[in-house]
Scaffold this active site. Structure first.
Site, PDB file in Angstrom:
ATOM      1  N   CYS A   1     -12.457   5.473  -9.701  1.00 11.53           N
ATOM      2  CA  CYS A   1     -11.865   6.090  -8.500  1.00 11.53           C
ATOM      3  C   CYS A   1     -11.451   7.544  -8.730  1.00 11.53           C
ATOM      4  O   CYS A   1     -11.652   8.390  -7.872  1.00 11.53           O
ATOM      5  CB  CYS A   1     -10.649   5.292  -8.051  1.00 11.53           C
ATOM      6  SG  CYS A   1     -10.865   3.521  -8.104  1.00 11.53           S
TER       7      CYS A   1
ATOM      8  N   ASN B   1     -15.781   2.594   0.284  1.00 13.26           N
ATOM      9  CA  ASN B   1     -15.246   3.211  -0.926  1.00 13.26           C
ATOM     10  C   ASN B   1     -16.369   3.245  -1.961  1.00 13.26           C
ATOM     11  O   ASN B   1     -16.789   2.200  -2.459  1.00 13.26           O
ATOM     12  CB  ASN B   1     -14.059   2.372  -1.418  1.00 13.26           C
ATOM     13  CG  ASN B   1     -13.514   2.825  -2.763  1.00 13.26           C
ATOM     14  OD1 ASN B   1     -14.114   3.649  -3.451  1.00 13.26           O
ATOM     15  ND2 ASN B   1     -12.379   2.281  -3.149  1.00 13.26           N
TER      16      ASN B   1
ATOM     17  N   HIS C   1      -9.590  10.308  -2.148  1.00 10.16           N
ATOM     18  CA  HIS C   1     -10.385   9.158  -2.567  1.00 10.16           C
ATOM     19  C   HIS C   1     -10.261   8.130  -1.449  1.00 10.16           C
ATOM     20  O   HIS C   1      -9.150   7.721  -1.091  1.00 10.16           O
ATOM     21  CB  HIS C   1      -9.847   8.588  -3.887  1.00 10.16           C
ATOM     22  CG  HIS C   1     -10.411   7.249  -4.228  1.00 10.16           C
ATOM     23  ND1 HIS C   1     -11.747   7.066  -4.483  1.00 10.16           N
ATOM     24  CD2 HIS C   1      -9.832   6.024  -4.331  1.00 10.16           C
ATOM     25  CE1 HIS C   1     -11.962   5.789  -4.731  1.00 10.16           C
ATOM     26  NE2 HIS C   1     -10.815   5.138  -4.646  1.00 10.16           N
TER      27      HIS C   1
END
Lengths: 78, 380
Positions: free
Chosen positions: B123, B303, B272
């Site tokens: 991430c 994501n 993010h």
């Protein structure tokens, strides 16, 4: 709305339950109060009372009653 | 290197590709027990929409190669000028060699081009890789550095696991970083909370718990009906939410303080894209106006791990005028980071779809390929 009404409203709209059931709720006690429901409840409370909850309080908010105690830390009486 | 400033380094260009295959959350009601209300609730709260996913013939290097060629071709540099390449990915093609080495050959880069992979942060990996890239260029060890970030996040969980799979998509981004004589300060701030290392994890597949027959077929169904394996991406969602809302606002403020600026002077904050709820919660905590950030990329692509923060930036650059951007990432590690960048004159290509070429090997063909390749022993 009074603080009490705002508080109950956050639970009834987030979890789509009646007032009386809302007052008995606990985290993961109903399918709607799962982790996704939990973050939705946090957002509803923050918006209703114009506050930003401390991260520890987010995890501690484990029931309708516990939420009252937590809001008291932000000088909100419900 | 918690905080660092680089004064003569710039991003010249950015590109991104997503695989052609896609999944719409509206088509996944079966994974929500056919409960329309549950599906709609999750869509609304998390921002679920569409995510692009690879087929079994496509690997991280394929998406990276496409993004790299798009960028190199558009900017018009000679590949031989690239003297360093970093691949940031938790979805490396092989345990080893590094995906950067695989790509070095496929892109036809100079033999004196240094190649390395950065893995295991996912991430926040792009932030760390970008900081490393800036440091390398700033030190003079590279004049033109190609940074590729890619994750095939959809492949790291079972579709029946509603805790994770519905969040994740696949993408690759390419970033060209160069030295510049023009003063162009960039500010970075990074941090780690390693005591939360097991909150976001793929438990099996490394040296701690190699995948053997005893877990290869081991399928766990939890009390909520989610199905997962020990080699899947697993997480303690609320702990990660707490972590993100706790550290990220502080991280952003420290980066702003370090740069001696404030959010009013930042045109866009690229987050993010963990999910809509987390991003909105962080934005609320730093009092960031809704027009200065977006969660649209999460709804369009999901994501996408290490590629996500840059994907959000590229999407924004293609839709609005941005002179100064703040990038914010958090997650696996648990790690986090933020940076403030000058985006003037940065070429940002539109996000495009990668189509799997004819002739790419299927899984069965790959298995047979490697058996045949080594069947003859050590002889070349």
């Amino acid at each position: 709305m009074t603080n009490e009404e705002k508080y109950i409203h956050a639970f009834t709209t987030t979890f789509e339950v009646g007032e009386e059931e809302a007052k008995t709720l606990q985290f993961q006690g109903i399918p709607a109060w799962d982790s996704v429901g939990h973050v939705s409840l946090i957002a509803a409370l923050e918006e209703a009372f114009d506050i930003v909850l401390d991260p520890d309080d987010i995890l501690d908010l484990s029931s309708f009653e516990k939420g009252r105690e937590i809001l008291a830390k932000y000088n909100i009486t419900v | 290197m918690a905080q660092s400033v680089f004064r003569n380094v710039k991003i010249s260009g950015l590109s991104a590709v997503v695989p052609e295959g896609s999944i719409r959350i509206d088509d996944e009601i079966a994974f929500f027990n056919n409960d329309v209300k549950l599906l709609e609730r999750n869509k609304k709260i998390l921002g679920l929409g569409t995510r692009h996913v690879v087929d079994e013939r496509t690997s991280a290097s394929d998406l990276c190669e496409a993004a790299a060629n798009d960028l190199i071709g558009t900017i018009g540099i000679d590949k031989k000028e690239i003297d360093a390449m970093i691949v940031s990915s938790g979805s490396h093609d092989y345990f080893w060699p590094a995906t950067s080495c695989v790509l070095h050959g496929r892109l036809g880069l100079n033999e004196e081009c240094s190649c390395l992979d950065m893995s295991g942060l996912v991430c926040s990996a792009y932030l760390y890789a970008l900081q490393t890239a800036f440091a390398m260029v700033s030190s003079g060890s590279a004049k033109k550095l190609l940074l590729l970030a890619c994750d095939l996040s959809s492949t790291h969980s079972d579709r029946r696991n509603r805790n994770s799979n519905m969040l994740f998509g696949d993408a690759a981004v390419a970033t060209l970083i160069e030295c510049t004589e023009e003063p162009r300060p960039s500010y970075f701030y990074t941090g780690t909370r390693g005591d939360g290392w097991n909150k976001l994890i793929v438990p099996a597949g490394g040296s701690s718990l190699p995948i053997r027959a005893d877990i290869a077929g081991l399928e766990v169904t939890d009390e909520r009906g989610n199905v997962w394996h020990l080699y899947d991406d697993l997480m303690k969602g609320l702990d990660v939410f707490k972590f993100a809302t706790e550290v990220t606002p502080v991280c952003i403020q420290r980066t702003l303080d370090f740069a001696q600026t404030s959010l009013e002077h930042i045109d866009y904050v690229a987050f993010h894209q963990a999910n809509k709820q987390i991003v909105d919660s962080i934005a609320r905590r730093v009092k960031l106006p809704k027009e200065n950030y977006s969660t649209e990329v999460f709804s369009l692509y999901g994501n996408c791990g290490s590629a996500t923060v840059c994907l959000d930036l590229i999407h924004a650059l293609n839709h609005r005028d941005i002179r100064t951007a703040c990038l914010v990432a958090f997650g696996v590690g648990l790690s986090y980071g933020s940076c403030i960048l000058n985006m003037q004159d940065v070429v940002a290509l539109p996000i495009r779809t990668y189509q799997t070429p004819e002739g790419k090997l299927t899984r069965q063909e790959k298995i047979q390929y490697w058996i045949d390749y080594f069947a003859g022993g050590n002889e070349s």
